[in-house]
Design an enzyme around this catalytic site. Structure first.
Site, PDB file in Angstrom:
ATOM      1  CG  LEU A  33      -1.929  -1.075   1.430  1.00  0.00           C
ATOM      2  CD1 LEU A  33      -2.607  -0.930   2.787  1.00  0.00           C
ATOM      3  CD2 LEU A  33      -2.964  -1.041   0.319  1.00  0.00           C
ATOM      4  CG  ASP A  34       0.450   4.349  -2.860  1.00  0.00           C
ATOM      5  OD1 ASP A  34       1.236   3.522  -3.354  1.00  0.00           O
ATOM      6  OD2 ASP A  34      -0.417   4.945  -3.519  1.00  0.00           O
ATOM      7  NE  ARG A  35       5.261   8.695   2.879  1.00  0.00           N
ATOM      8  CZ  ARG A  35       6.133   9.644   2.526  1.00  0.00           C
ATOM      9  NH1 ARG A  35       7.395   9.547   2.900  1.00  0.00           N
ATOM     10  NH2 ARG A  35       5.757  10.663   1.786  1.00  0.00           N
TER      11      ARG A  35
ATOM     12  CB  THR B  27      -2.871   3.995   1.046  1.00  0.00           C
ATOM     13  OG1 THR B  27      -2.766   4.848  -0.099  1.00  0.00           O
ATOM     14  CG2 THR B  27      -4.180   3.233   0.984  1.00  0.00           C
TER      15      THR B  27
ATOM     16  NE  ARG C 236      -1.538   8.760  -4.526  1.00  0.00           N
ATOM     17  CZ  ARG C 236      -0.319   8.883  -4.018  1.00  0.00           C
ATOM     18  NH1 ARG C 236       0.332   7.805  -3.598  1.00  0.00           N
ATOM     19  NH2 ARG C 236       0.237  10.076  -3.915  1.00  0.00           N
TER      20      ARG C 236
END
Length: 218
Positions: free
Chosen positions: A55-57, A59, A157
């Protein structure tokens, strides 16, 4: 305590509620990452659990970990074969014209010395498909439920910003970047042969509550 964020656990799988602001893997801009805390999730096992996806930082939400190497390979294959169901909830900087739809935009990576790398719509890029529907509208912003079919880097995104023309609130790369990014990995489900499914739902984080969206799931 990170170990209090376990949503599902058995002998081979674990789902945790990753907090926003913590990267899954270390990098040049993210020296601190989940890898620094994996020892908290041994729960009697000698091996460290391994993240199966990322997961993105910024998120938060459901992140699947494997508790042994064989399970890790099997779970990664399930992701590659699109056998893992995931849903995300996000607040957009505006309201889409329709209430639901599908975004089919292939994605590619571009990089410049000045701005670093980012993901963009690229007709020759990797296929990327996201289904979405609006679940609430509040103060001129829509709350969407995303169900991605593919799992490309920054897919939701970019699909929000370019596919819908409305970036995710707080997105520092594809949006205005004001406040925390309001993107949350809400649920994850993975069927397993001969075993009960891995299944978890992560509660909305404080960022959604503080922004006035803590009640959007009913």
């Amino acid at each position: 305590m990170l170990e209090d964020r376990v949503l599902f656990i058995d002998g081979e799988a674990m789902v945790i509620d990753k907090p926003a602001g913590l990267a899954v893997h270390p990098g040049s801009k993210t020296p601190e990452s989940l890898e620094d805390y994996l020892h908290h999730f041994r729960f009697g096992f000698r091996r460290l659990p391994l993240p199966v996806h990322r997961l993105d930082r910024d998120t938060s939400g459901c992140l699947l970990l494997a508790r042994n190497p064989k399970a890790h390979k099997r779970f990664q294959r399930a992701f590659e074969e699109k056998k893992v169901e995931k849903s995300y909830v996000a607040v957009l900087d505006g309201v889409p014209e329709r209430e639901e739809g599908q975004i089919d935009l292939p994605l590619g990576k571009v990089s410049t010395r000045e701005e670093g790398w980012r993901i963009v719509h690229d007709v020759k890029g990797k296929p990327a498909l996201t289904r979405w529907r609006t679940i609430a509208v509040k103060d001129g912003r829509a709350v969407l439920l995303f169900t991605p079919t593919t799992g490309r880097t920054h897919q939701l995104r970019v699909h929000a910003a370019e596919g819908l023309g409305l970036p995710i609130s707080g997105d520092p790369i594809y949006g205005a970047g004001r406040g925390p990014m309001l993107l949350h990995a809400l649920s994850l489900k993975m069927e397993r042969e001969g075993k009960t499914p891995v299944e978890a739902t992560a509660p909305l984080p404080p960022t959604f509550v503080n922004a006035g969206f803590g009640d959007v799931l009913g």
